[in-house]
Scaffold this motif. Sequence first.
Motif, PDB file in Angstrom:
ATOM      1  N   UNK B  13       0.813  -1.062   0.123  1.00 22.18           N
ATOM      2  CA  UNK B  13      -0.029   0.126  -0.139  1.00 22.18           C
ATOM      3  C   UNK B  13       0.710   1.059  -0.118  1.00 22.18           C
ATOM      4  N   UNK B  14       0.135   2.279  -0.420  1.00 26.12           N
ATOM      5  CA  UNK B  14       0.915   3.450  -0.281  1.00 26.12           C
ATOM      6  C   UNK B  14       0.706   4.182   1.008  1.00 26.12           C
ATOM      7  N   UNK B  15       1.920   5.078   1.180  1.00 26.34           N
ATOM      8  CA  UNK B  15       1.906   5.702   2.702  1.00 26.34           C
ATOM      9  C   UNK B  15       0.678   6.591   2.539  1.00 26.34           C
ATOM     10  N   UNK B  16       0.237   6.580   3.787  1.00 22.71           N
ATOM     11  CA  UNK B  16      -1.262   7.487   3.754  1.00 22.71           C
ATOM     12  C   UNK B  16      -2.412   6.644   3.771  1.00 22.71           C
ATOM     13  N   UNK B  17      -2.499   5.455   3.137  1.00 27.68           N
ATOM     14  CA  UNK B  17      -3.694   5.041   2.799  1.00 27.68           C
ATOM     15  C   UNK B  17      -3.985   3.772   4.055  1.00 27.68           C
ATOM     16  N   UNK B  18      -5.362   3.576   4.077  1.00 33.17           N
ATOM     17  CA  UNK B  18      -5.738   2.730   5.104  1.00 33.17           C
ATOM     18  C   UNK B  18      -5.856   1.260   4.748  1.00 33.17           C
ATOM     19  N   UNK B  19      -5.448   0.415   5.548  1.00 32.41           N
ATOM     20  CA  UNK B  19      -5.546  -0.956   5.032  1.00 32.41           C
ATOM     21  C   UNK B  19      -6.312  -1.934   6.271  1.00 32.41           C
ATOM     22  N   UNK B  20      -6.911  -2.929   5.863  1.00 27.73           N
ATOM     23  CA  UNK B  20      -7.695  -3.853   6.672  1.00 27.73           C
ATOM     24  C   UNK B  20      -6.994  -5.110   6.632  1.00 27.73           C
ATOM     25  N   UNK B 107      -3.725 -24.426  26.382  1.00 24.80           N
ATOM     26  CA  UNK B 107      -3.474 -22.812  26.598  1.00 24.80           C
ATOM     27  C   UNK B 107      -2.338 -22.469  25.381  1.00 24.80           C
ATOM     28  N   UNK B 108      -2.382 -23.319  24.295  1.00 19.68           N
ATOM     29  CA  UNK B 108      -1.448 -23.158  23.208  1.00 19.68           C
ATOM     30  C   UNK B 108      -2.212 -22.212  22.266  1.00 19.68           C
ATOM     31  N   UNK B 109      -1.311 -21.256  21.712  1.00 18.72           N
ATOM     32  CA  UNK B 109      -1.882 -20.304  20.672  1.00 18.72           C
ATOM     33  C   UNK B 109      -1.542 -21.194  19.492  1.00 18.72           C
ATOM     34  N   UNK B 110      -2.476 -20.934  18.427  1.00 23.80           N
ATOM     35  CA  UNK B 110      -2.422 -21.463  17.238  1.00 23.80           C
ATOM     36  C   UNK B 110      -2.350 -20.263  16.235  1.00 23.80           C
ATOM     37  N   UNK B 111      -1.344 -20.235  15.453  1.00 25.88           N
ATOM     38  CA  UNK B 111      -0.975 -18.889  14.670  1.00 25.88           C
ATOM     39  C   UNK B 111      -1.430 -19.114  13.449  1.00 25.88           C
ATOM     40  N   UNK B 112      -1.834 -18.028  12.705  1.00 25.56           N
ATOM     41  CA  UNK B 112      -2.021 -18.097  11.169  1.00 25.56           C
ATOM     42  C   UNK B 112      -0.789 -17.511  10.409  1.00 25.56           C
ATOM     43  N   UNK B 113      -0.744 -17.807   9.022  1.00 25.64           N
ATOM     44  CA  UNK B 113       0.329 -17.681   8.367  1.00 25.64           C
ATOM     45  C   UNK B 113       0.970 -16.145   8.255  1.00 25.64           C
ATOM     46  N   UNK B 114      -0.055 -15.474   8.715  1.00 27.57           N
ATOM     47  CA  UNK B 114       0.418 -13.958   8.919  1.00 27.57           C
ATOM     48  C   UNK B 114       0.095 -13.123   7.529  1.00 27.57           C
ATOM     49  N   UNK B 115       0.099 -11.838   7.380  1.00 24.60           N
ATOM     50  CA  UNK B 115       0.020 -11.005   6.369  1.00 24.60           C
ATOM     51  C   UNK B 115       1.179  -9.938   6.334  1.00 24.60           C
ATOM     52  N   UNK B 116       1.781  -9.898   5.213  1.00 28.55           N
ATOM     53  CA  UNK B 116       3.022  -9.173   5.104  1.00 28.55           C
ATOM     54  C   UNK B 116       2.688  -7.801   4.593  1.00 28.55           C
ATOM     55  N   UNK B 117       2.851  -6.854   5.272  1.00 27.27           N
ATOM     56  CA  UNK B 117       2.487  -5.369   4.799  1.00 27.27           C
ATOM     57  C   UNK B 117       3.772  -4.669   4.292  1.00 27.27           C
ATOM     58  N   UNK B 118       3.618  -4.189   3.261  1.00 26.37           N
ATOM     59  CA  UNK B 118       4.692  -3.230   2.677  1.00 26.37           C
ATOM     60  C   UNK B 118       4.051  -1.819   2.420  1.00 26.37           C
ATOM     61  N   UNK B 119       4.728  -0.649   3.188  1.00 25.74           N
ATOM     62  CA  UNK B 119       4.053   0.511   2.826  1.00 25.74           C
ATOM     63  C   UNK B 119       5.309   1.216   2.098  1.00 25.74           C
ATOM     64  N   UNK B 120       4.947   1.672   0.925  1.00 23.19           N
ATOM     65  CA  UNK B 120       5.809   2.391   0.003  1.00 23.19           C
ATOM     66  C   UNK B 120       5.611   3.752  -0.081  1.00 23.19           C
TER      67      UNK B 120
END
Lengths: 115, 120
Positions: B13-20, B107-120
């Motif tokens: 995403x570009x700097x200043x934009x919103x992301x979900x 009590x184990x936390x199960x993780x997702x694969x993640x989202x890699x966010x890059x702000x340009x």
Amino acid sequence: AQTVTQSQPEMSVQEAETVTLSCTYDTSESDYYLFWYKQPPSRQMILVIRQEAYKQQNATENRFSVNFQKAAKSFSLKISDSQLGDAAMYFCAYRRLYNNNDMRFGAGTRLTVKP
Amino acid sequence: GAGVSQSPSNKVTEKGKDVELRCDPISGHTALYWYRQSLGQGLEFLIYFQGNSAPDKSGLPSDRFSAERTGGSVSTLTIQRTQQEDSAVYLCASSLWTSGRGGPPSYEQYFGPGTRLTVT
């Protein structure tokens, strides 16, 4: 505040040999959980092993075992008979016993396994 | 059964934009966590949801960050007016809630694969 320190940014081991990853932590609590997580390039964090601080016996899961030294606040992970698939980032983590959301992670150790 | 899923896998995403960023926890898990992992760093706690209780937002780095969890299941992490320092992998995890010793053993936390966010 609880902090977790992994002093080895990178480690390397020859396939089939044994490697030990270090972790120390700081806490004023007497009861807590400690964990080692593995993060391969897929980014998926996988629980390797967990230790309850109120248990004196060191946890073991197949080729993975820990050396839990409560007085020294040390929690090292030993990987025996290392395999190529063990190559990953390894994170040590701490959680208070009665606080489900307070998980603190170390900065990680990148393990390379040489064939 | 299905594990924790996150979408998108990568976001530029570009700097200043919103992301979900979206997280689908394991069905039946009442606890949900968001973490941020900057390059070469460990995981930084952002926010925690437990059932219908008020979320623990103590880890959110600024008021540009917010999260909600609808119907006790899916969660969305929103970053407004993104900055370059927001670039990181955002990980979601879920778990069964436990009261600690004497409570349920999981009590184990199960993780997702993640989202890699890059702000340009």
